[in-house]
Design a protein around this motif. Structure first.
Motif, PDB file in Angstrom:
ATOM      1  N   GLY A 113      11.292  88.010  64.771  1.00  0.00           N
ATOM      2  CA  GLY A 113      11.449  87.804  66.242  1.00  0.00           C
ATOM      3  C   GLY A 113      11.951  88.966  67.005  1.00  0.00           C
ATOM      4  N   LEU A 114      12.727  89.611  66.362  1.00  0.00           N
ATOM      5  CA  LEU A 114      13.475  90.909  66.872  1.00  0.00           C
ATOM      6  C   LEU A 114      13.691  91.741  65.722  1.00  0.00           C
ATOM      7  N   SER A 115      13.171  92.887  65.596  1.00  0.00           N
ATOM      8  CA  SER A 115      13.226  93.988  64.444  1.00  0.00           C
ATOM      9  C   SER A 115      14.627  94.391  64.370  1.00  0.00           C
ATOM     10  N   SER A 116      14.934  94.971  63.086  1.00  0.00           N
ATOM     11  CA  SER A 116      16.308  95.392  63.049  1.00  0.00           C
ATOM     12  C   SER A 116      16.649  96.462  64.138  1.00  0.00           C
ATOM     13  N   HIS A 117      17.883  96.248  64.416  1.00  0.00           N
ATOM     14  CA  HIS A 117      18.327  97.401  65.576  1.00  0.00           C
ATOM     15  C   HIS A 117      20.094  97.191  65.609  1.00  0.00           C
ATOM     16  N   SER A 118      20.596  98.212  66.231  1.00  0.00           N
ATOM     17  CA  SER A 118      21.778  98.039  66.644  1.00  0.00           C
ATOM     18  C   SER A 118      21.577  98.062  68.360  1.00  0.00           C
ATOM     19  N   ASP A 119      22.697  97.673  68.832  1.00  0.00           N
ATOM     20  CA  ASP A 119      22.294  97.416  70.510  1.00  0.00           C
ATOM     21  C   ASP A 119      22.999  98.565  71.275  1.00  0.00           C
ATOM     22  N   PRO A 120      22.058  99.253  72.074  1.00  0.00           N
ATOM     23  CA  PRO A 120      22.272 100.417  72.701  1.00  0.00           C
ATOM     24  C   PRO A 120      23.472 100.477  73.484  1.00  0.00           C
ATOM     25  N   GLY A 121      23.896  99.249  73.998  1.00  0.00           N
ATOM     26  CA  GLY A 121      24.982  99.406  75.188  1.00  0.00           C
ATOM     27  C   GLY A 121      26.259  99.312  74.812  1.00  0.00           C
ATOM     28  N   GLY A 122      27.308  98.748  75.402  1.00  0.00           N
ATOM     29  CA  GLY A 122      28.758  98.524  74.787  1.00  0.00           C
ATOM     30  C   GLY A 122      28.974  97.546  73.962  1.00  0.00           C
ATOM     31  N   ILE A 123      28.961  96.375  74.726  1.00  0.00           N
ATOM     32  CA  ILE A 123      29.502  94.973  73.802  1.00  0.00           C
ATOM     33  C   ILE A 123      28.184  93.975  74.043  1.00  0.00           C
ATOM     34  N   THR A 124      28.010  93.313  73.258  1.00  0.00           N
ATOM     35  CA  THR A 124      26.982  92.117  73.577  1.00  0.00           C
ATOM     36  C   THR A 124      27.519  90.796  73.320  1.00  0.00           C
ATOM     37  N   VAL A 125      27.282  89.738  74.155  1.00  0.00           N
ATOM     38  CA  VAL A 125      27.928  88.473  74.125  1.00  0.00           C
ATOM     39  C   VAL A 125      26.518  87.595  73.985  1.00  0.00           C
ATOM     40  N   LEU A 126      26.530  87.071  72.770  1.00  0.00           N
ATOM     41  CA  LEU A 126      25.327  86.151  72.493  1.00  0.00           C
ATOM     42  C   LEU A 126      25.628  84.687  72.598  1.00  0.00           C
ATOM     43  N   LEU A 127      24.976  83.877  73.230  1.00  0.00           N
ATOM     44  CA  LEU A 127      25.047  82.362  73.336  1.00  0.00           C
ATOM     45  C   LEU A 127      23.842  81.960  72.417  1.00  0.00           C
ATOM     46  N   ALA A 128      24.012  81.619  71.034  1.00  0.00           N
ATOM     47  CA  ALA A 128      22.931  81.354  69.993  1.00  0.00           C
ATOM     48  C   ALA A 128      22.431  79.931  70.329  1.00  0.00           C
ATOM     49  N   ASP A 129      21.478  79.845  69.695  1.00  0.00           N
ATOM     50  CA  ASP A 129      20.709  78.534  69.634  1.00  0.00           C
ATOM     51  C   ASP A 129      21.509  77.566  69.209  1.00  0.00           C
ATOM     52  N   GLN A 143      30.970 102.300  69.575  1.00  0.00           N
ATOM     53  CA  GLN A 143      30.827 102.950  68.511  1.00  0.00           C
ATOM     54  C   GLN A 143      31.286 104.610  68.704  1.00  0.00           C
ATOM     55  N   VAL A 144      30.478 105.097  69.486  1.00  0.00           N
ATOM     56  CA  VAL A 144      30.539 106.421  70.168  1.00  0.00           C
ATOM     57  C   VAL A 144      31.830 106.652  70.710  1.00  0.00           C
ATOM     58  N   LEU A 145      32.433 105.945  71.654  1.00  0.00           N
ATOM     59  CA  LEU A 145      33.526 106.124  72.260  1.00  0.00           C
ATOM     60  C   LEU A 145      34.777 105.710  71.253  1.00  0.00           C
ATOM     61  N   SER A 146      34.816 105.322  70.416  1.00  0.00           N
ATOM     62  CA  SER A 146      35.812 104.942  69.302  1.00  0.00           C
ATOM     63  C   SER A 146      35.828 105.881  68.145  1.00  0.00           C
ATOM     64  N   ASN A 147      34.775 107.042  68.311  1.00  0.00           N
ATOM     65  CA  ASN A 147      34.548 107.732  67.069  1.00  0.00           C
ATOM     66  C   ASN A 147      34.304 107.216  65.917  1.00  0.00           C
ATOM     67  N   ALA A 148      33.629 106.118  65.880  1.00  0.00           N
ATOM     68  CA  ALA A 148      33.111 105.196  64.783  1.00  0.00           C
ATOM     69  C   ALA A 148      34.226 104.486  64.076  1.00  0.00           C
ATOM     70  N   THR A 149      35.371 104.440  64.847  1.00  0.00           N
ATOM     71  CA  THR A 149      36.373 103.460  64.206  1.00  0.00           C
ATOM     72  C   THR A 149      35.751 101.859  64.402  1.00  0.00           C
ATOM     73  N   TYR A 150      35.076 101.621  65.464  1.00  0.00           N
ATOM     74  CA  TYR A 150      34.357 100.427  65.702  1.00  0.00           C
ATOM     75  C   TYR A 150      33.026 100.675  65.178  1.00  0.00           C
ATOM     76  N   LYS A 151      32.321  99.653  64.462  1.00  0.00           N
ATOM     77  CA  LYS A 151      30.938 100.004  64.080  1.00  0.00           C
ATOM     78  C   LYS A 151      29.908  98.992  64.786  1.00  0.00           C
ATOM     79  N   SER A 152      28.814  99.747  65.379  1.00  0.00           N
ATOM     80  CA  SER A 152      27.482  98.962  65.796  1.00  0.00           C
ATOM     81  C   SER A 152      26.693  98.800  64.544  1.00  0.00           C
ATOM     82  N   VAL A 153      26.342  97.471  64.201  1.00  0.00           N
ATOM     83  CA  VAL A 153      25.658  97.033  62.970  1.00  0.00           C
ATOM     84  C   VAL A 153      24.216  96.625  63.281  1.00  0.00           C
ATOM     85  N   GLU A 154      23.664  96.821  62.433  1.00  0.00           N
ATOM     86  CA  GLU A 154      22.144  96.207  62.644  1.00  0.00           C
ATOM     87  C   GLU A 154      21.991  94.766  62.463  1.00  0.00           C
TER      88      GLU A 154
END
Length: 357
Positions: free
Chosen positions: A226-242, A275-286
């Motif tokens: 439905g959506l290929s593997s990726h990390s989100d390009p933005g800051g944070i994402t809040v998902l309301l899942a099905d 991830q960039v701002l935190s110098n990779a302390t926090y991780k954006s994950v695929e």
């Protein structure tokens, strides 16, 4: 920010393919064997769940346990679920009802809102503008929320009911408040002032947008995503899942973890900019989305982003002789062009920003 004025080839709505009753999917949606859902093992794990009930209603953060739990999740998983988050569950249910209704309107009614790669705003069926690309099995509706100069209710669907725009507007306001609270928690988890990340995002000039995802039933779900593997390009994402159908999977090492949504919860993940701002302390994950042959799936991804023309690089406070800056600065405007041109491609973009050694 223009990529193209129009798509490089005719757009086919995935929902129309699903409704056709065909037993096979077109070759444009068949993933290479290495990218198919069965190409990697699935792990029987769960992403962390954090209770936000102890956060003060005025937006201040008064619970060290919440900060520790969120910080640990962002360092280890890049994902977590939040419960008791302050958003009315009734509003969440209305959003699902309104938008499920939109995607079940006649095609001619939806086509009025067809989007283009110029801004992506509106009713869409592909990400990326490469001609001949392998496509994902999903349609979507993309909306600008912030800044106000980009927000135009005329581009928001007025159907299926007169409450469609009002409900979506209310939801956007509530999600902005939730994101601001989460940003404070993230900042404190880095050992910084509570307002650090918000200021780095441009303060009141931070951006926000939303993509409503619709994944129709698929006759060959083992061949596509439905959506290929990726990390989100933005800051944070809040998902309301099905709340009825699972589909989100998070990479954990060499395996994939299927997220089990907690009722009335949100799923939050770190984007590349944090991830960039935190110098990779926090991780954006695929992460990716799988589809199935039995049920359609609806989800709402709310993206909270830096002001588009600000340079984003590692925070000086997090750069030391032992841990030098890992990334070169780039504006979010420049950064998001990558996914707009090429579509979702793992973590290839944030990796390309790594500073030369």
């Amino acid at each position: 920010m223009d990529c193209l004025q129009d798509w490089p080839e005719p757009v086919v709505r995935v929902q129309s393919l699903s409704d056709s009753g065909a037993n096979t999917i077109p070759g444009r949606y068949v993933k290479p064997p290495s990218d198919r859902p069965s190409s990697a093992p699935c792990a029987d794990l769960s992403i962390p769940v954090v209770d936000l009930a102890s956060l003060a209603g005025d937006g201040t953060v008064d619970c060290a346990a919440v900060v520790q739990a969120v910080s640990s999740a962002c360092r280890d998983w890049g994902f977590f679920q939040v419960v008791n988050h302050g958003v009315d569950p009734g509003l969440m249910r209305r959003m699902r009802q309104v938008w499920r209704g939109f995607f079940h309107l006649p095609m001619e009614a939806k086509q009025v809102y067809a989007n283009s790669p110029k801004t992506y705003e509106g009713y869409g069926s592909r990400l990326g503008i490469q001609k001949g690309a392998i496509l994902d099995w999903g349609d979507y509706y993309f909306l600008h929320v912030l800044p106000q100069s980009l927000k135009s209710h005329t581009k928001w669907p007025a159907l299926p009911s007169t409450l469609s725009r009002e409900t979506t507007d209310e939801y956007g306001h509530e999600l902005i408040k939730l994101c601001e609270r989460v940003m404070k928690v993230l900042s404190l988890g880095l050992g910084l002032n509570a307002d650090f990340l918000q200021k780095a995002f441009g303060g009141d000039d931070a951006g926000a947008c939303m993509r409503v995802n619709f994944y129709p039933k698929c006759p060959q779900p083992d061949l596509t995503l439905g959506l290929s593997s990726h990390s989100d390009p933005g800051g944070i994402t809040v998902l309301l899942a099905d709340d009825r159908v699972k589909g989100l999977q998070v990479r954990r090492g060499d395996a994939w973890v299927t997220v089990q949504p907690v009722p009335d919860s949100f799923i939050i993940n770190v984007g590349d900019q944090v991830q960039v701002l935190s110098n990779a302390t926090y991780k954006s994950v695929e992460h990716r989305v799988v589809v199935n042959s039995e049920a359609e799936r609806l989800s709402f991804a709310f993206f909270y982003n830096p002001k588009s023309d600000l340079l984003i690089g590692p925070a000086p406070e997090l750069v030391t002789p032992d841990r030098p800056a890992l990334y070169q600065p780039m504006t979010f405007d420049e950064y998001r062009l990558y996914i707009r041109r090429k579509g979702p491609r793992g973590k290839s973009q944030v990796e390309s920003l790594k500073a030369a050694r």
